[in-house]
Scaffold this motif. Structure first.
Motif, PDB file in Angstrom:
ATOM      1  N   LYS A   9       0.829  -1.212   0.000  1.00  0.00           N
ATOM      2  CA  LYS A   9       0.000   0.000   0.000  1.00  0.00           C
ATOM      3  C   LYS A   9       0.861   1.259   0.000  1.00  0.00           C
ATOM      4  O   LYS A   9       0.522   2.248  -0.642  1.00  0.00           O
ATOM      5  N   THR A  10       1.948   1.231   0.726  1.00  0.00           N
ATOM      6  CA  THR A  10       2.845   2.392   0.757  1.00  0.00           C
ATOM      7  C   THR A  10       3.490   2.604  -0.608  1.00  0.00           C
ATOM      8  O   THR A  10       3.593   3.740  -1.082  1.00  0.00           O
ATOM      9  N   ASP A  12       2.195   1.748  -3.505  1.00  0.00           N
ATOM     10  CA  ASP A  12       1.135   2.285  -4.364  1.00  0.00           C
ATOM     11  C   ASP A  12       0.893   3.764  -4.084  1.00  0.00           C
ATOM     12  O   ASP A  12       0.666   4.550  -5.008  1.00  0.00           O
ATOM     13  N   LEU A  13       0.954   4.143  -2.819  1.00  0.00           N
ATOM     14  CA  LEU A  13       0.798   5.557  -2.460  1.00  0.00           C
ATOM     15  C   LEU A  13       1.909   6.391  -3.092  1.00  0.00           C
ATOM     16  O   LEU A  13       1.645   7.449  -3.673  1.00  0.00           O
ATOM     17  N   TRP A  16       1.413   7.017  -6.756  1.00  0.00           N
ATOM     18  CA  TRP A  16       0.406   8.048  -7.017  1.00  0.00           C
ATOM     19  C   TRP A  16       0.933   9.430  -6.620  1.00  0.00           C
ATOM     20  O   TRP A  16       0.732  10.421  -7.321  1.00  0.00           O
ATOM     21  N   HIS A  90      -9.403  10.172  -2.449  1.00  0.00           N
ATOM     22  CA  HIS A  90      -8.658   8.955  -2.801  1.00  0.00           C
ATOM     23  C   HIS A  90      -7.439   8.781  -1.894  1.00  0.00           C
ATOM     24  O   HIS A  90      -7.244   7.726  -1.277  1.00  0.00           O
ATOM     25  N   VAL A  91      -6.601   9.807  -1.814  1.00  0.00           N
ATOM     26  CA  VAL A  91      -5.364   9.682  -1.053  1.00  0.00           C
ATOM     27  C   VAL A  91      -5.653   9.582   0.447  1.00  0.00           C
ATOM     28  O   VAL A  91      -4.938   8.874   1.172  1.00  0.00           O
ATOM     29  N   ARG A  93      -8.202   8.019   1.772  1.00  0.00           N
ATOM     30  CA  ARG A  93      -8.554   6.603   1.994  1.00  0.00           C
ATOM     31  C   ARG A  93      -7.298   5.736   2.041  1.00  0.00           C
ATOM     32  O   ARG A  93      -7.173   4.845   2.893  1.00  0.00           O
ATOM     33  N   GLU A  94      -6.380   6.004   1.133  1.00  0.00           N
ATOM     34  CA  GLU A  94      -5.144   5.214   1.088  1.00  0.00           C
ATOM     35  C   GLU A  94      -4.315   5.414   2.353  1.00  0.00           C
ATOM     36  O   GLU A  94      -3.817   4.449   2.942  1.00  0.00           O
ATOM     37  N   ALA A  97      -5.943   3.691   5.295  1.00  0.00           N
ATOM     38  CA  ALA A  97      -5.726   2.240   5.252  1.00  0.00           C
ATOM     39  C   ALA A  97      -4.307   1.893   5.730  1.00  0.00           C
ATOM     40  O   ALA A  97      -4.117   0.940   6.499  1.00  0.00           O
ATOM     41  N   ILE A  98      -3.345   2.684   5.297  1.00  0.00           N
ATOM     42  CA  ILE A  98      -1.963   2.476   5.738  1.00  0.00           C
ATOM     43  C   ILE A  98      -1.863   2.714   7.245  1.00  0.00           C
ATOM     44  O   ILE A  98      -1.214   1.955   7.968  1.00  0.00           O
TER      45      ILE A  98
END
Length: 118
Positions: A9-10, A12-13, A16, A90-91, A93-94, A97-98
């Motif tokens: 996830k990190t 992917d962050l 982006w 979007h960011v 939420r990411e 989650a992280i």
């Protein structure tokens, strides 16, 4: 390893975040964009260190601090209209989650951080 999702996830962050912050106007690119990227990269480096370290407590607390800084920088970017509401949602939420994954990791290692009231 149970912490693997936090690394994916990190990553992917970061995929982006970097191109998004590079689109900031020049007057914000070398202050806010740089700080935003640095907070995210520092967070990534700290979770890698924690994964390799026996004593994770201090490293995870520092990682949590960098994640909080990242949240603030992203909110500021949204308030300055450097990212759209959709991008911010979007960011956010990411990052949330992280943060949840980091919180679970901290709980499993017995790491707690007291939050100061504003």
């Amino acid at each position: 390893m149970n912490e693997i999702p936090i690394f994916a996830k990190t990553y992917d962050l970061l995929l982006w975040l970097v191109p998004t912050t590079l689109k900031y106007p020049r007057e914000h690119r070398f202050a806010l964009a740089l700080r935003t990227q640095q907070a995210a990269f520092d967070f990534n480096e700290l979770i890698i260190q924690a994964r390799k370290s026996r004593d994770k407590r201090d490293i995870l607390i520092r990682a949590d601090t960098h994640l909080e800084q990242l949240r603030i920088y992203l909110r500021l970017a949204h308030d300055l209209k450097l990212i759209t509401s959709r991008q911010y949602e979007h960011v956010s939420r990411e990052v949330s989650a992280i943060g949840a994954l980091l919180g679970d990791w901290m709980k499993r290692t017995g790491t707690t951080q007291t939050r100061n009231a504003p």
